[in-house]
Design an enzyme around this catalytic site. Structure first.
Site, short mmCIF file in Angstrom:
data_model
loop_
_atom_site.label_atom_id
_atom_site.label_comp_id
_atom_site.label_asym_id
_atom_site.label_seq_id
_atom_site.Cartn_x
_atom_site.Cartn_y
_atom_site.Cartn_z
N SER A 138 0.95 -1.33 0.30
CA SER A 138 0.21 0.24 -0.01
C SER A 138 0.80 0.93 0.52
O SER A 138 2.41 1.10 0.89
CB SER A 138 -0.70 0.20 1.33
N TYR A 142 -2.22 -2.21 10.08
CA TYR A 142 -2.34 -2.08 9.08
C TYR A 142 -0.75 -1.74 7.64
O TYR A 142 -0.29 -2.72 7.61
CB TYR A 142 -3.03 -1.77 8.26
#
Ligand code: NAP
Length: 252
Positions: free
Chosen positions: A141, A154
């Site tokens: 990400s 995360y």
């Protein structure tokens, strides 16, 4: 488009969102695609049907990741259909899990089990199946190069798989296997459904992106397909930003 005919790909989390777009793209490029998913039978069947309607070849594999025996379940099903593997795309992931104040030890363990432990051991199990010249691509990400306080655990998982990619690129290069990572920015998938429904959020995120819109799953699939292709044979240990230039800096 690349020519992946004769190759076999395994895409985790391919029933929806980015994984589905990757599966569709690799199949359109000619690969036989194993469409892995966690629990949504209908979505996986729909992905396989869409690939077949478009003239491609695919089959579905159900295996919930982050639970005991997850990798065994996945490869038992894969092994029933294929003897070897050319392209592994580690895409499945649990989404952003909230700020530190709200993160329990159980939630922390769970997100690391799905986002870090599972890709690591899927790759370990895939190694004897991966043919020389193979491709390993992990979806991380863009949040690893910015600071988003609601995503700490995360983002920690995504940082871990980026390091995994770099080190394993060095380990697998002798077999001409490349290992790379792709980092999407905000992309229109179910993972963001609730967020994008908040008025103004989509426009705000587009405004933070050089190319002035949020991403579409096919945008990320194109980056993955490039890394899977022969044209990317000299690229390994790389983190490829596929965010449309998200959060590059002030746009004054
Ligand atoms: P998504 O739309 O929520 O789809 C997730 C996929 O992963 C589904 O196929 C789901 O299968 C599978 N999955 C999730 N948890 C699983 C588990 N525990 N076991 C097995 N399968 C599981 O997600 P997405 O937005 O496409 O995200 C794909 C990747 O891109 C992820 O690695 C994510 O971190 C990354 N990413 C996304 C964005 C974004 O804006 N969307 C941004 C940056 C990075 P089932 O439905 O069957 O469970």
């Amino acid at each position: 488009m690349a020519d992946l005919s004769g190759r076999t790909a395994l895409v985790t989390g391919a029933s929806r969102g980015i994984g589905r777009a990757v599966a569709e793209r690799l199949a359109a490029d000619g690969a036989l695609v194993a469409v892995h998913y966690g629990g949504d039978d209908a979505a996986a069947a729909d992905t396989v049907s869409a690939i077949e309607r478009a003239g491609g070849k695919a089959f579905a594999i159900r295996a919930e990741l982050g639970v005991d025996g997850d990798v065994d379940t996945l490869f038992a099903a894969f092994g029933d259909r294929c003897a070897g593997l050319d392209i592994l795309v580690n895409n499945a992931s649990s989404g952003p899990a909230g700020p530190i104040e709200e993160t329990t030890p159980e939630a922390f363990d769970r997100i690391f089990a799905v986002n870090v432990k599972a890709p690591f051991f899927i790759l370990q199990r895939a190694l004897p199946l991966l043919r020389d010249g193979g491709r390993v691509i992990t979806v991380s990400s863009v949040s690893t190069r910015i600071a988003t306080p609601v995503q700490t655990s995360y983002v920690m998982t995504k940082a871990a798989v980026e390091v995994m990619g770099r080190t394993l690129a060095n380990a697998l290069g002798a077999r001409q296997i490349t290992v790379n990572t792709v980092t999407p920015g905000a992309t229109d998938t179910d993972m963001n459904k609730e967020l994008f429904e908040v008025p103004g959020v989509t426009a705000y995120l587009a405004g933070q992106t050089a190319l002035d819109r949020i991403g579409r799953p096919a945008d990320i699939a194109a980056a993955v397909a490039f890394l899977a292709s022969d044209d990317a044979r000299w690229i390994t240990g790389h983190v490829l930003d596929a965010s449309g230039g998200m959060y590059l800096g002030p746009r004054l």
